[in-house]
Design a protein around this motif. Structure first.
Motif, PDB file in Angstrom:
ATOM      1  N   ILE A 196       0.887  -1.174   0.000  1.00 40.37           N
ATOM      2  CA  ILE A 196       0.000   0.000   0.000  1.00 40.37           C
ATOM      3  C   ILE A 196       0.919   1.216   0.000  1.00 40.37           C
ATOM      4  CG2 ILE A 196      -1.805   1.259   1.208  1.00 40.37           C
ATOM      5  CD1 ILE A 196      -2.870  -1.328   2.310  1.00 40.37           C
ATOM      6  N   PRO A 201      -4.301   7.988   2.804  1.00 44.32           N
ATOM      7  CA  PRO A 201      -5.131   6.832   3.179  1.00 44.32           C
ATOM      8  C   PRO A 201      -6.631   7.121   3.058  1.00 44.32           C
ATOM      9  CG  PRO A 201      -3.445   7.247   4.842  1.00 44.32           C
ATOM     10  CD  PRO A 201      -3.426   8.408   3.899  1.00 44.32           C
ATOM     11  N   ASP A 206      -8.585   4.506   0.757  1.00 43.37           N
ATOM     12  CA  ASP A 206      -9.899   4.074   1.265  1.00 43.37           C
ATOM     13  C   ASP A 206     -10.914   3.768   0.153  1.00 43.37           C
ATOM     14  OD1 ASP A 206      -9.070   4.031   3.831  1.00 43.37           O
ATOM     15  OD2 ASP A 206     -10.328   5.687   4.555  1.00 43.37           O
ATOM     16  N   LEU A 209     -10.264   0.293  -0.876  1.00 40.20           N
ATOM     17  CA  LEU A 209     -10.677  -0.665   0.164  1.00 40.20           C
ATOM     18  C   LEU A 209     -12.195  -0.691   0.337  1.00 40.20           C
ATOM     19  CD1 LEU A 209      -7.929   0.072   2.882  1.00 40.20           C
ATOM     20  CD2 LEU A 209      -7.911  -1.669   1.072  1.00 40.20           C
ATOM     21  N   LYS A 215     -11.445  -5.539  -1.009  1.00 43.21           N
ATOM     22  CA  LYS A 215     -11.144  -5.665   0.423  1.00 43.21           C
ATOM     23  C   LYS A 215     -11.060  -7.138   0.809  1.00 43.21           C
ATOM     24  CE  LYS A 215     -11.210  -3.746   4.742  1.00 43.21           C
ATOM     25  NZ  LYS A 215     -12.155  -2.781   5.236  1.00 43.21           N
ATOM     26  N   ALA A 227       2.100  -1.495   4.282  1.00 42.86           N
ATOM     27  CA  ALA A 227       1.809  -0.099   3.916  1.00 42.86           C
ATOM     28  C   ALA A 227       3.018   0.760   4.228  1.00 42.86           C
ATOM     29  CB  ALA A 227       0.590   0.408   4.682  1.00 42.86           C
ATOM     30  N   HIS A 260      -5.478   2.863  11.310  1.00 45.68           N
ATOM     31  CA  HIS A 260      -6.393   2.978  10.162  1.00 45.68           C
ATOM     32  C   HIS A 260      -6.369   1.714   9.298  1.00 45.68           C
ATOM     33  CE1 HIS A 260      -8.764   5.158   7.224  1.00 45.68           C
ATOM     34  NE2 HIS A 260      -7.971   4.697   6.275  1.00 45.68           N
ATOM     35  N   TYR A 261      -5.167   1.162   9.105  1.00 46.09           N
ATOM     36  CA  TYR A 261      -5.033  -0.021   8.240  1.00 46.09           C
ATOM     37  C   TYR A 261      -5.094  -1.337   9.024  1.00 46.09           C
ATOM     38  CZ  TYR A 261      -3.576   2.949   4.271  1.00 46.09           C
ATOM     39  OH  TYR A 261      -3.529   3.855   3.246  1.00 46.09           O
ATOM     40  N   ILE A 265      -3.267  -4.727   7.000  1.00 48.35           N
ATOM     41  CA  ILE A 265      -1.810  -4.826   6.783  1.00 48.35           C
ATOM     42  C   ILE A 265      -1.159  -5.767   7.800  1.00 48.35           C
ATOM     43  CG2 ILE A 265      -1.617  -2.558   5.705  1.00 48.35           C
ATOM     44  CD1 ILE A 265      -0.475  -1.471   8.357  1.00 48.35           C
TER      45      ILE A 265
END
Ligand code: GDP
Length: 322
Positions: A196, A201, A206, A209, A215, A227, A260-261, A265
């Motif tokens: 990533i 993001p 996003d 995703l 996803k 990422a 966030h990920y 990840i």
């Protein structure tokens, strides 16, 4: 299929820089770049796909090195003539760039999908990588502000990201179909890593995703997902990433990027400027210099990201005995 295959997920300028590094350190035809298309819009009757174009121009070595987007050695006769006629000039379209939009619009109108048009253009420009839009369906980022929702390019270009962001949504993403080649790349048994890129993001990754099939494929792919943080020393290199994080009441920190990920990840690449956070991450982290100024920076970071991915165990694989 080549023996090793790498997938990168990317937005525009920040993502294309690392994708170029990956392209240059990998054997030909082993890189697949899945690109955000939620910034795409129709302007002056033309279908414009800014992140696809930035990726294509960057990987074809045609990009303007000063801006990171648009074409190098561009001329602006069309813009000047449009201004003289009292037309709209807030979105800058160079003369050479215009050919891309005219050609894409012509082919879309004749019924071809964006993915085929993009693949064909990449081939004509001799790019030894697959560049795949996240979807052939229309998905559009809408930016919530105190004075209502803005179309993405109205927020990003016309208003220069000045409005305070209260929410983001990706209209059409839930029912959007992923491009089959993108799913195939994520399911390829030879897939060694998903990267990533250090794109925004919230605005660039996003939307990718938000497409359910992408996803799910990412969650189930056999390769580790890594990422690269777009923050350096708690600041964005360019663009509104940090501003949006603050406006959404998030802490502007690589820790927040990891949060966030989370669930997507297996490792995060963090700039040495954020090394004071190193002990606080709950996943494997590689600390390195992530600022890509030169071509050598892009290649070095690409190699380090791939090496790091090679050290990671895919979450859940041990438990499943794979
Ligand atoms: P855009 O769609 O053109 O705005 O570009 P992206 O979403 O792909 O990238 C924007 C993000 O890239 C910003 O958050 C920047 O901080 C980040 N970025 C740009 N260049 C670099 C770099 O050299 N290193 C790192 N780590 N991040 C970068």
């Amino acid at each position: 299929m080549t023996s090793t295959s790498i997938v990168s997920l990317s937005g525009g300028v920040g993502g294309a820089k690392l994708s170029l590094g990956l392209l240059r350190v990998l054997p030909p035809d082993s890189l697949t770049v899945i690109v955000n298309t939620a910034d795409d819009f129709t302007h002056l009757g033309l279908r414009i796909a800014p992140d696809i174009d930035t990726t294509v121009y960057t990987l074809a070595n045609l990009v303007n090195p000063l801006t990171g987007w648009g074409r190098r050695d561009e001329t602006w006769t069309f813009m000047a003539a449009t201004a003289a006629l009292g037309g709209e000039t807030w979105f800058r379209l160079g003369d050479g760039d215009l050919a891309m939009h005219v050609e894409r619009t012509r082919r879309l109108a004749s019924g071809e999908p964006l993915s085929r048009i993009t693949a064909d253009i990449a081939q004509r420009l001799k790019i030894p990588a697959n560049i795949i839009p996240m979807t052939d369906d229309v998905v559009a980022t809408l930016v919530g502000t105190a004075s209502g929702e803005l179309a993405f390019q109205d927020y990003f270009v016309r208003q220069q990201c000045a409005p305070c962001v209260t929410a983001l949504r990706f209209n059409g993403a839930e029912s959007a179909r992923a491009v089959p080649q993108a799913i195939a790349a994520l399911q390829n048994p030879a897939l060694a890593a998903v990267v990533i890129c250090p794109s925004n993001p919230y605005l660039s990754i996003d939307p990718i995703l938000a497409i359910p099939a992408l996803k799910a494929s990412l969650r189930h792919c056999r390769a580790p997902v890594v990422a690269v943080s777009p923050l350096i020393g708690g600041k964005a290199v360019k663009g509104p990433t940090a501003k949006i994080m603050a406006e959404l009441d998030l802490s502007v920190s690589a820790l927040e990027i990891a949060r966030h990920y989370a669930g997507v990840i297996d490792g995060l690449v963090v700039d040495v400027g954020d090394r004071h956070l190193a002990e606080q991450f709950e996943l494997p982290v590689l600390l390195t210099e992530t600022l890509m100024t030169s071509l050598a920076d892009r290649e070095r970071l690409a190699l380090e990201v791939l090496r790091f991915a090679g050290t990671l165990t895919k979450a859940g694989q041990q438990a499943e005995g794979r």
